[in-house]
Design a protein around this motif. Structure first.
Motif, PDB file in Angstrom:
ATOM      1  N   VAL A   1      -0.336 -10.128  -4.728  1.00 47.33           N
ATOM      2  CA  VAL A   1       0.907  -9.519  -4.817  1.00 47.33           C
ATOM      3  C   VAL A   1       1.420  -9.128  -3.436  1.00 47.33           C
ATOM      4  O   VAL A   1       0.516  -8.538  -2.613  1.00 47.33           O
ATOM      5  N   GLN A   2       2.661  -9.390  -3.213  1.00 48.90           N
ATOM      6  CA  GLN A   2       3.116  -9.097  -2.062  1.00 48.90           C
ATOM      7  C   GLN A   2       3.731  -7.780  -1.873  1.00 48.90           C
ATOM      8  O   GLN A   2       4.278  -7.267  -2.773  1.00 48.90           O
ATOM      9  N   MET A   3       2.946  -6.929  -1.048  1.00 47.61           N
ATOM     10  CA  MET A   3       3.458  -5.627  -0.705  1.00 47.61           C
ATOM     11  C   MET A   3       4.027  -5.660   0.585  1.00 47.61           C
ATOM     12  O   MET A   3       4.269  -6.661   1.236  1.00 47.61           O
ATOM     13  N   ASP A   4       4.183  -4.292   1.023  1.00 47.68           N
ATOM     14  CA  ASP A   4       4.682  -4.093   2.383  1.00 47.68           C
ATOM     15  C   ASP A   4       3.718  -4.391   3.325  1.00 47.68           C
ATOM     16  O   ASP A   4       2.864  -3.373   3.657  1.00 47.68           O
ATOM     17  N   GLY A   5       3.489  -5.557   3.858  1.00 48.50           N
ATOM     18  CA  GLY A   5       2.419  -5.853   4.818  1.00 48.50           C
ATOM     19  C   GLY A   5       0.999  -5.833   4.205  1.00 48.50           C
ATOM     20  O   GLY A   5      -0.004  -6.200   4.744  1.00 48.50           O
TER      21      GLY A   5
ATOM     22  N   CYS B   1      -6.988 -12.992  -4.726  1.00 46.37           N
ATOM     23  CA  CYS B   1      -7.689 -13.255  -6.130  1.00 46.37           C
ATOM     24  C   CYS B   1      -8.930 -12.512  -6.360  1.00 46.37           C
ATOM     25  O   CYS B   1      -9.129 -12.134  -7.505  1.00 46.37           O
ATOM     26  N   ASP B   2      -9.472 -12.252  -5.509  1.00 45.39           N
ATOM     27  CA  ASP B   2     -10.903 -11.345  -5.826  1.00 45.39           C
ATOM     28  C   ASP B   2     -10.540 -10.115  -5.774  1.00 45.39           C
ATOM     29  O   ASP B   2     -11.403  -9.114  -5.782  1.00 45.39           O
ATOM     30  N   GLY B   3      -9.480  -9.417  -5.705  1.00 52.57           N
ATOM     31  CA  GLY B   3      -8.888  -8.180  -5.779  1.00 52.57           C
ATOM     32  C   GLY B   3      -9.035  -7.378  -4.601  1.00 52.57           C
ATOM     33  O   GLY B   3      -8.513  -6.070  -4.432  1.00 52.57           O
ATOM     34  N   LYS B   4      -9.530  -8.119  -3.321  1.00 52.42           N
ATOM     35  CA  LYS B   4      -9.278  -7.329  -2.130  1.00 52.42           C
ATOM     36  C   LYS B   4      -8.015  -7.205  -1.698  1.00 52.42           C
ATOM     37  O   LYS B   4      -6.917  -8.198  -1.795  1.00 52.42           O
ATOM     38  N   TYR B   5      -7.631  -6.445  -0.900  1.00 56.71           N
ATOM     39  CA  TYR B   5      -6.040  -6.134  -0.227  1.00 56.71           C
ATOM     40  C   TYR B   5      -6.219  -6.964   1.236  1.00 56.71           C
ATOM     41  O   TYR B   5      -7.177  -6.682   1.807  1.00 56.71           O
ATOM     42  N   LYS B   6      -5.252  -7.749   1.142  1.00 57.15           N
ATOM     43  CA  LYS B   6      -5.378  -8.671   2.452  1.00 57.15           C
ATOM     44  C   LYS B   6      -4.210  -8.162   3.302  1.00 57.15           C
ATOM     45  O   LYS B   6      -3.185  -7.984   2.945  1.00 57.15           O
ATOM     46  N   CYS B   7      -4.787  -8.179   4.540  1.00 58.46           N
ATOM     47  CA  CYS B   7      -3.448  -7.786   5.629  1.00 58.46           C
ATOM     48  C   CYS B   7      -2.796  -9.289   5.689  1.00 58.46           C
ATOM     49  O   CYS B   7      -3.165 -10.367   5.852  1.00 58.46           O
ATOM     50  N   SER B   8      -1.321  -9.143   5.911  1.00 55.59           N
ATOM     51  CA  SER B   8      -0.703 -10.069   5.948  1.00 55.59           C
ATOM     52  C   SER B   8      -0.483 -10.484   7.417  1.00 55.59           C
ATOM     53  O   SER B   8       0.343 -11.545   7.748  1.00 55.59           O
ATOM     54  N   TYR B   9      -0.902  -9.738   8.179  1.00 45.78           N
ATOM     55  CA  TYR B   9      -0.857  -9.940   9.525  1.00 45.78           C
ATOM     56  C   TYR B   9      -1.776 -10.774  10.270  1.00 45.78           C
ATOM     57  O   TYR B   9      -1.985 -11.675  10.975  1.00 45.78           O
ATOM     58  N   CYS B  10      -3.150 -10.694   9.602  1.00 45.61           N
ATOM     59  CA  CYS B  10      -4.250 -11.437   9.854  1.00 45.61           C
ATOM     60  C   CYS B  10      -5.187 -11.673   8.773  1.00 45.61           C
ATOM     61  O   CYS B  10      -4.665 -11.292   7.732  1.00 45.61           O
ATOM     62  N   SER B  11      -6.294 -11.873   9.036  1.00 45.94           N
ATOM     63  CA  SER B  11      -7.114 -12.531   7.878  1.00 45.94           C
ATOM     64  C   SER B  11      -7.969 -11.403   7.331  1.00 45.94           C
ATOM     65  O   SER B  11      -8.859 -11.553   6.618  1.00 45.94           O
ATOM     66  N   TYR B  12      -7.714 -10.226   7.825  1.00 44.89           N
ATOM     67  CA  TYR B  12      -8.574  -9.067   7.423  1.00 44.89           C
ATOM     68  C   TYR B  12      -8.359  -8.976   5.977  1.00 44.89           C
ATOM     69  O   TYR B  12      -7.205  -8.758   5.385  1.00 44.89           O
ATOM     70  N   ALA B  13      -9.496  -8.439   4.976  1.00 47.35           N
ATOM     71  CA  ALA B  13      -9.306  -8.059   3.706  1.00 47.35           C
ATOM     72  C   ALA B  13     -10.322  -6.982   3.411  1.00 47.35           C
ATOM     73  O   ALA B  13     -11.450  -7.006   3.946  1.00 47.35           O
ATOM     74  N   ASN B  14      -9.822  -6.098   2.610  1.00 45.91           N
ATOM     75  CA  ASN B  14     -10.784  -4.940   2.291  1.00 45.91           C
ATOM     76  C   ASN B  14     -10.584  -4.591   0.759  1.00 45.91           C
ATOM     77  O   ASN B  14      -9.249  -4.533   0.357  1.00 45.91           O
ATOM     78  N   LYS B  15     -11.465  -4.178   0.064  1.00 47.09           N
ATOM     79  CA  LYS B  15     -11.058  -3.641  -1.258  1.00 47.09           C
ATOM     80  C   LYS B  15     -10.593  -2.350  -1.349  1.00 47.09           C
ATOM     81  O   LYS B  15      -9.962  -2.038  -2.396  1.00 47.09           O
TER      82      LYS B  15
END
Length: 415
Positions: free
Chosen positions: A80-84, A89-103
Motif C-alpha cells: 500500500v502506497q502511503m506518504d513515504g 507483503c509480510d505486513g511490514k511497513y517499508k520505507c520508500s526511500y530505502c530498504s528499511y522495513a519495520n512492523k
DNA sequence: CAGCAGGGGGCGT
DNA sequence: CGCCCCCTGCTGG
C-alpha cells in the motif's frame, strides 16, 4: 568604522538568543517544507489544526507536528502506497526511500524522518533537535550534568548507558551487559506508573528505580524479601545527608531561583544535585555485581490504585496523605528548587532517573510547591506523588504529600 | 579515550 | 505502540 564595529558588537551580544530562535525558525521552515511536500503527495495540505488533531501530544511537548503523514489510502492489499510508506507483503511497513522495513509504523515514521530531515524533538535550551525522542532525553542529560551510569570497574561515570557500554568494551575489554527488564511483578502497575509519569511531563522516564540487579531475584521473592530490608529506611540516616547551605537555601526558598538563562538554572540545579550526597549519586550499576548497591525506594500514595508493593529494591506504598504542615518533617533538606516557568528544568532535574538509575533528593519548600502547583495545575499534576529514594543506607527523598490544592490536580483517567 | 549523536532491534502491553 | 537497550561513528581533548 567605530559605529560599524559597535553595531557588530551589539549583534554579537544578542547572537546566542537570536541564534537559537533563528535555528528554531529554520527548523520550522524545514518542517513546513516537508509538510508541503508531504501534503502534495497526499493530495491535501495539512493545516496546523489538523496536525494537532492528528497528534495532540505534539502540542504538549512543544514538538513539531508530525509531518510524516501515514495514511492508508487503501485498506486492503500489500504494498500500500502511503506518504513515504509502503507496506510489504509480510505486513511490514517499508520505507520508500530505502530498504528499511519495520512492523511498527511509528518506527518507520521515525526512520523516514532521517530521509526528510525532520527533527521534531527539540531541545528547549539549545539548538539541538533530533528525530528521536530518546536522543533528546539523552541530550538533556548533557545539560543537567546527570551521569547516572557508573562503571563498576573504575570511577568512570557517564550520562548515557551507551557510553558506559562503550567504555566497558574499550577500556575493560568487556562484553556489553544485557540488562534484564523491569523487576516489577505487577506490570500493569508499572505501565500505569509510566503513564502517570508521562502525564506529569516526565516523558517516558520513570521515577522508579528499576534496578536490574533486582531482576536476578525471582519475581515472587520481591514481595517477600523486602520486609527485612525496610529497616534501611531509617529516617535518622538521611539527617546526615549533606545539605545545601541553609542560608543559601533560605534565600532560594524566599526568592526562588531567578535565572535569566534557563540553561543556567538547569546547570545550577544539576550542580546542586551533584552536591547532594556523593553516594546518593552513585548510580546503580546495571551489572549483577552491584547487587549490594540496590536502592530501595518508597513511593507514597502512588495513585488512586491503592497499591502496596514491595520488592527487592522497590517499595511502593499507598500511605495516607500527610498534612501539608507535616510535609517538611519527612523531607530531606537536600535541595530547594525555585521554579520560574521552565518546566523542562524541572523535568530534567527531577527526572534524574530511569531504568537502573537513582534519582537525586529534592526538597521543595511550601511556597515553591505552590508555585509548582500553579504551574502544573493545568497540566493535571497530582502532587501527592511522593518519591523517596534510598541510597546505600543514606536515604534521600523527594517530598510532597498534598494534592493540588487548587483542585485542578488529579491525573487524567488512565482509561 | 570520553562525550555525543545517529540509528536500529527486542519485548511487553 | 511505547519503552528500553544496544551498536556505531564522529569529534575533540
Amino acid at each position: 568604522m567605530a559605529q560599524h564595529t559597535r553595531r557588530n558588537m551589539e549583534e554579537i551580544k544578542t547572537e546566542p538568543v537570536d541564534f537559537v530562535k533563528e535555528f528554531q525558525e529554520y527548523l520550522t521552515q524545514q518542517t513546513q517544507h516537508v509538510n508541503m511536500i508531504s501534503g502534495s503527495v497526499c493530495g491535501e495540505k495539512e493545516t496546523a489544526e489538523s496536525f494537532q488533531a492528528v497528534a495532540p501530544r505534539c502540542e504538549q511537548n512543544g514538538l513539531d507536528p508530525p509531518s510524516v503523514e501515514v495514511r492508508l489510502s487503501v485498506e486492503d492489499g500489500s504494498d500500500v502506497q502511503m506518504d513515504g510508506l509502503e507496506r510489504t507483503c509480510d505486513g511490514k511497513y517499508k520505507c520508500s526511500y530505502c530498504s528499511y522495513a519495520n512492523k511498527g509504523m511509528a518506527r518507520l515514521i521515525e526512520h523516514i524522518r532521517i530521509h526528510t530531515g525532520e527533527k521534531p524533538h527539540r531541545c528547549q535550551l539549545c539548538p539541538f533537535a533530533s528525530a528521536y525522542e530518546r536522543h533528546l532525553e539523552a541530550h538533556m542529560r548533557s545539560h543537567t550534568g546527570e551521569k547516572p551510569y557508573k562503571c563498576d570497574l573504575c570511577a568512570f561515570r557517564c550520562s548515557d548507558r551507551s557510553n558506559l557500554s562503550h567504555h566497558r568494551r574499550r577500556r575493560h575489554k568487556l562484553l556489553p551487559t544485557r540488562v534484564a527488564r523491569s523487576p516489577f511483578s505487577n506490570k500493569r502497575m508499572l505501565s500505569a506508573l509510566q503513564k502517570r509519569t508521562a502525564s506529569l511531563g516526565f516523558g517516558r522516564r520513570l521515577l522508579i528505580n528499576l534496578n536490574p540487579a533486582s531482576v536476578m531475584m525471582p519475581k515472587s521473592d520481591f514481595l517477600t524479601d523486602l520486609s527485612h530490608k525496610i529497616h534501611h529506611l531509617n529516617s535518622s540516616e538521611y539527617k546526615n545527608a549533606p545539605r545545601v547551605d541553609e542560608k543559601e537555601s533560605r534565600n532560594r526558598s524566599a526568592n526562588g531561583l531567578t535565572f535569566k538563562n534557563p540553561l543556567d538554572q538547569v546547570s545550577t540545579l544539576a550542580g546542586q544535585l551533584a552536591e547532594l550526597h556523593p553516594e546518593s549519586q552513585t548510580p546503580v550499576s546495571p551489572d549483577r555485581e552491584s547487587i549490594k548497591d540496590e536502592k530501595p525506594i518508597l513511593i507514597h500514595n502512588v495513585s488512586s490504585e491503592q497499591v502496596a508493593m514491595c520488592s527487592n529494591g522497590v517499595q511502593i506504598s499507598s500511605l495516607k496523605k500527610e498534612s501539608p504542615t507535616s510535609r517538611h518533617e519527612n523531607c530531606s533538606p537536600a535541595l530547594s528548587l525555585g521554579f520560574e516557568n521552565n518546566m523542562n528544568a524541572l523535568t530534567a532535574c527531577v527526572s534524574n532517573s530511569q531504568s537502573g538509575t537513582p534519582a537525586p533528593a529534592l526538597t521543595i519548600p511550601d511556597q515553591q510547591v505552590n508555585t509548582i502547583l500553579d504551574h502544573f495545575g493545568s497540566k493535571s499534576l497530582l502532587w501527592d506523588q511522593v518519591i523517596v529514594w534510598h541510597h546505600s543506607g543514606s536515604p534521600s527523598m523527594l517530598c510532597g504529600g498534598t494534592e493540588n490544592p487548587a483542585g485542578q490536580g488529579g491525573l487524567p483517567s488512565s482509561g
